[in-house]
Design a protein around this motif. Structure first.
Motif, PDB file in Angstrom:
ATOM      1  N   GLU A  17       0.915  -1.280  -0.073  1.00 53.83           N
ATOM      2  CA  GLU A  17      -0.078  -0.135  -0.027  1.00 53.83           C
ATOM      3  C   GLU A  17       0.948   1.131   0.076  1.00 53.83           C
ATOM      4  O   GLU A  17       0.609   2.126  -0.771  1.00 53.83           O
ATOM      5  CB  GLU A  17      -0.977   0.045   1.312  1.00 53.83           C
ATOM      6  N   GLN A  18       1.906   1.201   0.790  1.00 56.21           N
ATOM      7  CA  GLN A  18       2.707   2.197   0.719  1.00 56.21           C
ATOM      8  C   GLN A  18       3.612   2.602  -0.597  1.00 56.21           C
ATOM      9  O   GLN A  18       3.647   3.696  -1.103  1.00 56.21           O
ATOM     10  CB  GLN A  18       3.932   2.027   1.880  1.00 56.21           C
ATOM     11  N   ARG A  21       0.994   4.212  -2.752  1.00 54.72           N
ATOM     12  CA  ARG A  21       0.739   5.586  -2.320  1.00 54.72           C
ATOM     13  C   ARG A  21       2.025   6.377  -2.834  1.00 54.72           C
ATOM     14  O   ARG A  21       1.879   7.650  -3.482  1.00 54.72           O
ATOM     15  CB  ARG A  21       0.535   5.689  -1.043  1.00 54.72           C
ATOM     16  N   LYS A  24       1.807   7.177  -6.733  1.00 52.28           N
ATOM     17  CA  LYS A  24       0.781   8.148  -6.653  1.00 52.28           C
ATOM     18  C   LYS A  24       1.185   9.483  -6.376  1.00 52.28           C
ATOM     19  O   LYS A  24       0.950  10.576  -7.029  1.00 52.28           O
ATOM     20  CB  LYS A  24      -0.551   7.823  -5.889  1.00 52.28           C
ATOM     21  N   ALA A  68       0.251   8.532   3.232  1.00 51.91           N
ATOM     22  CA  ALA A  68      -0.932   8.312   3.359  1.00 51.91           C
ATOM     23  C   ALA A  68      -1.709   9.893   3.356  1.00 51.91           C
ATOM     24  O   ALA A  68      -2.632  10.062   2.655  1.00 51.91           O
ATOM     25  CB  ALA A  68      -1.613   7.785   4.781  1.00 51.91           C
ATOM     26  N   ALA A  71      -1.108  11.300  -0.109  1.00 47.45           N
ATOM     27  CA  ALA A  71      -1.965  10.606  -1.173  1.00 47.45           C
ATOM     28  C   ALA A  71      -3.346  11.273  -1.024  1.00 47.45           C
ATOM     29  O   ALA A  71      -4.069  11.677  -2.064  1.00 47.45           O
ATOM     30  CB  ALA A  71      -1.852   9.266  -0.962  1.00 47.45           C
ATOM     31  N   TYR A  72      -3.674  11.586   0.123  1.00 52.61           N
ATOM     32  CA  TYR A  72      -4.905  12.455   0.287  1.00 52.61           C
ATOM     33  C   TYR A  72      -4.912  13.534  -0.274  1.00 52.61           C
ATOM     34  O   TYR A  72      -5.828  14.022  -0.967  1.00 52.61           O
ATOM     35  CB  TYR A  72      -5.303  12.374   1.936  1.00 52.61           C
TER      36      TYR A  72
END
Length: 126
Positions: A17-18, A21, A24, A68, A71-72
């Motif tokens: 997941e990291q 992210r 992205k 995180a 990414a948000y």
């Protein structure tokens, strides 16, 4: 935006997941930053956080939290549309502020030096 939702957003996540992210964030950070720079009161900290998040020497948990939050920040859709003047980045600011509090002291001088260099060298244009 409540603390529970911010807490959910800032979960460091698994390594895969990291990595997702990070890809992205690397791709979308600068275009999003240029749109938000005038509305974010801590632009230097935001750019330093980017460099801290992509630094392989940064502890995994810190990288995860920053990735995180970043990414948000770069997501085109969030709670408050970023196109709205003044309030558009308010939810992003809340998430980033919470991330900075969670990783207190982990952004190093080298990250700030890279941020200063990037802010000096990158033109403020789309």
């Amino acid at each position: 935006m409540d603390d529970i939702k911010i807490g959910e957003i800032l979960l460091p996540g698994e390594e895969s997941e990291q990595e997702r992210r990070e890809r992205k964030v690397r791709r979308r950070f600068w275009p999003t930053f240029r749109r938000a720079a005038r509305q974010i009161p801590f632009s230097r900290d935001l750019v330093a956080a980017f460099y801290c998040a992509v630094d392989p020497k940064t502890p995994t948990r810190t990288r995860g939290i920053l990735l995180a939050a970043l990414a948000y920040f770069v997501l085109p859709l969030d709670f408050v549309p970023d196109m709205l003047a003044v309030v558009g980045f308010s939810d992003d600011i809340a998430v980033l502020t919470a991330a900075f509090a969670a990783i207190s002291g982990q952004i190093k001088e080298v990250h700030y030096n890279k941020a200063d260099e990037a802010l000096r060298d990158r033109p403020d244009e789309e």
